[in-house]
Design an enzyme around this catalytic site. Structure first.
Site, PDB file in Angstrom:
ATOM      1  CE  LYS A   1      -3.637   2.241   2.533  1.00  0.00           C
ATOM      2  NZ  LYS A   1      -4.611   2.229   3.494  1.00  0.00           N
TER       3      LYS A   1
ATOM      4  NE  ARG B   1      -5.487   9.454   3.147  1.00  0.00           N
ATOM      5  CZ  ARG B   1      -4.310   9.667   2.945  1.00  0.00           C
ATOM      6  NH1 ARG B   1      -3.856  11.033   2.765  1.00  0.00           N
ATOM      7  NH2 ARG B   1      -3.560   8.631   2.746  1.00  0.00           N
TER       8      ARG B   1
ATOM      9  CE  LYS C   1      -3.460   8.122   6.392  1.00  0.00           C
ATOM     10  NZ  LYS C   1      -4.814   7.169   6.472  1.00  0.00           N
TER      11      LYS C   1
ATOM     12  CD  GLU D   1       5.688  -4.228   4.079  1.00  0.00           C
ATOM     13  OE1 GLU D   1       5.123  -5.055   4.618  1.00  0.00           O
ATOM     14  OE2 GLU D   1       6.093  -3.099   4.447  1.00  0.00           O
TER      15      GLU D   1
ATOM     16  CE  LYS E   1      -6.014   1.955  -0.570  1.00  0.00           C
ATOM     17  NZ  LYS E   1      -6.698   1.952   0.539  1.00  0.00           N
TER      18      LYS E   1
ATOM     19  CB  SER F   1     -11.227   7.568  -4.167  1.00  0.00           C
ATOM     20  OG  SER F   1      -9.814   8.165  -3.385  1.00  0.00           O
TER      21      SER F   1
ATOM     22  CE1 TYR G   1     -14.643   3.485  -3.297  1.00  0.00           C
ATOM     23  CE2 TYR G   1     -12.889   3.775  -4.581  1.00  0.00           C
ATOM     24  CZ  TYR G   1     -13.299   3.851  -3.346  1.00  0.00           C
ATOM     25  OH  TYR G   1     -12.565   3.733  -2.184  1.00  0.00           O
TER      26      TYR G   1
HETATM   27  C1  PBG Z   1      -7.724   3.458   5.211  1.00  0.00           C
HETATM   28  C2  PBG Z   1      -7.906   3.333   3.663  1.00  0.00           C
HETATM   29  C3  PBG Z   1      -7.700   4.391   2.769  1.00  0.00           C
HETATM   30  C4  PBG Z   1      -7.953   3.669   1.643  1.00  0.00           C
HETATM   31  C5  PBG Z   1      -8.500   2.584   1.634  1.00  0.00           C
HETATM   32  N1  PBG Z   1      -8.450   2.185   3.322  1.00  0.00           N
HETATM   33  C6  PBG Z   1      -7.198   5.702   3.124  1.00  0.00           C
HETATM   34  C7  PBG Z   1      -5.698   5.711   3.433  1.00  0.00           C
HETATM   35  O1  PBG Z   1      -4.929   5.028   3.509  1.00  0.00           O
HETATM   36  O2  PBG Z   1      -5.394   7.016   3.499  1.00  0.00           O
HETATM   37  C8  PBG Z   1      -8.058   4.551   0.215  1.00  0.00           C
HETATM   38  C9  PBG Z   1      -9.197   3.976  -0.525  1.00  0.00           C
HETATM   39  C10 PBG Z   1      -9.409   4.780  -1.732  1.00  0.00           C
HETATM   40  O3  PBG Z   1      -8.604   6.036  -2.004  1.00  0.00           O
HETATM   41  O4  PBG Z   1     -10.374   4.702  -2.549  1.00  0.00           O
HETATM   42  N2  PBG Z   1      -6.600   2.904   5.878  1.00  0.00           N
END
Ligand code: PBG
Length: 333
Positions: A205, A215, A227, A243, A258, A284, A323
């Site tokens: 991720k 968010r 993050k 990982e 992701k 997203s 989505y």
């Molecule tokens: C939370 C999480 C996030 C997403 C999925 N789970 C946001 C982040 O890590 O800041 C993002 C999903 C998306 O952008 O569609 N841990």
């Protein structure tokens, strides 16, 4: 060889008609490949989400209806993402393991009303944490810098996972990127007789700007800092393999990459290196780039979505969180 025989090689023969193209097609997308992420909230109304046009923050009744429709279209799994009110957010994110919380109630409602679909739950603190981080935050008194506490966070993630399993979750999906959390969650689940609950690990991720609209949808952006001390550096590929090895050794059942589109090389490398199923999350920002361009008439939404998902599957993903899952399932059905 072909040169010696001097036979003209014409790859276009294999593209000459729809029928032939169908015969030689290497990658086929089906509704069963798609996982639908859905936003939920405490209210009785279904709200349009401003930061993600075309997505809705569902009430529990609305969620049940939406999931039933998705299931009828052949989608086999969905992920509920909760919008938690400010009053429910605390530094230690205790609401995340409240058995009467929004997610456990959503799981129970789905299990009662739409038993044919699997529930995958996101395991991380950010929707519940008043600091907006995936883990517990501590401030260094000397430097003033924020630190995300690894092992203290894992203890809470284990409680959250158990809470979801007790409510009936089929799969828990830790998205927090703390070190060692998959093994600890596995132990916690097994110790409470949840050895049949899968772990879908967010393995690779990345610290990505493409999460911005999500968010916004949950009002879960970090209050301070970013993050980057837990999510991966977009510049790194080998680190994803490291990982993946760790997650596999710790007992993960499915590995996730992701975002998906900008990280197809990572999907392909994990596919090559690992035996475990690979999931990819079209996040997203990827969703919105297509939506926005299509809204302005600059691209054809349906064709572009299809191509983006075929590309992700061709790279090696066995399943895709998107989505667009419902739209595509309709089209594929
Ligand atoms: C939370 C999480 C996030 C997403 C999925 N789970 C946001 C982040 O890590 O800041 C993002 C999903 C998306 O952008 O569609 N841990």
């Amino acid at each position: 060889m072909s040169e010696k025989l001097s036979i003209p090689i014409r790859p276009r023969r294999n593209r000459k008609s729809q029928g032939i193209r169908g015969l030689v097609r290497e990658t086929v997308l089906t509704p069963a490949d798609l996982i639908l992420p859905l936003f939920i909230h405490e209210g009785d109304d279904d709200q349009a989400i401003e930061s993600m046009p075309g997505c809705t923050r569902w009430s529990l009744d609305g969620l049940v209806r939406e999931v039933a429709e998705a299931e009828a279209l052949g989608i086999k799994a969905f992920v509920p993402f909760p919008a938690i009110s400010d009053a429910g957010k605390t530094p230690l994110a205790e609401e995340c393991f409240n058995p009467e919380g929004l997610v456990p109630r959503a799981i129970r409602a789905i299990k009662e009303n739409v038993p044919g679909i699997s529930v995958i739950t996101d395991v991380a603190l950010d929707p519940y944490n008043s600091d907006g981080h995936d883990g517990i935050v501590e401030r260094d008194e000397k430097t003033g810098e924020l630190r995300i506490l690894n092992d203290e966070t894992i203890a809470v993630l284990c409680k959250q996972s158990l809470c979801h399993a007790e409510a009936g979750a089929d799969v828990v999906a830790p998205s927090d990127m703390m070190d060692g959390r998959v093994g600890e969650i596995r132990k916690a689940l097994d110790s409470q007789n949840f050895s049949d609950v899968l772990i879908m690990s967010y393995t690779a991720k990345y610290a990505s700007a493409y999460y911005g609209p999500f968010r916004g949808a949950l009002e879960s952006a970090p209050k301070e800092g970013d993050k980057k001390t837990y999510q991966m550096d977009p510049a790194n590929g080998r680190e994803a393999l490291r990982e993946a090895d760790l997650d596999a050794a710790e007992g993960a059942d499915i590995l996730m990459v992701k975002p998906a589109g900008p990280y197809l090389d990572i999907v392909a490398r994990l596919r090559e290196a690992m035996d475990l199923p690979i999931a990819a999350y079209q996040v997203s920002g990827e969703y919105l780039m297509i939506k926005a361009a299509a809204r302005d008439g600059w691209i054809d939404e349906e064709k572009t979505v299809m191509e983006s998902l075929i590309g992700i599957k061709r790279a090696g993903a066995d399943m895709i969180l998107t989505y667009f899952a419902k739209d595509m399932a309709k089209r594929l059905g």
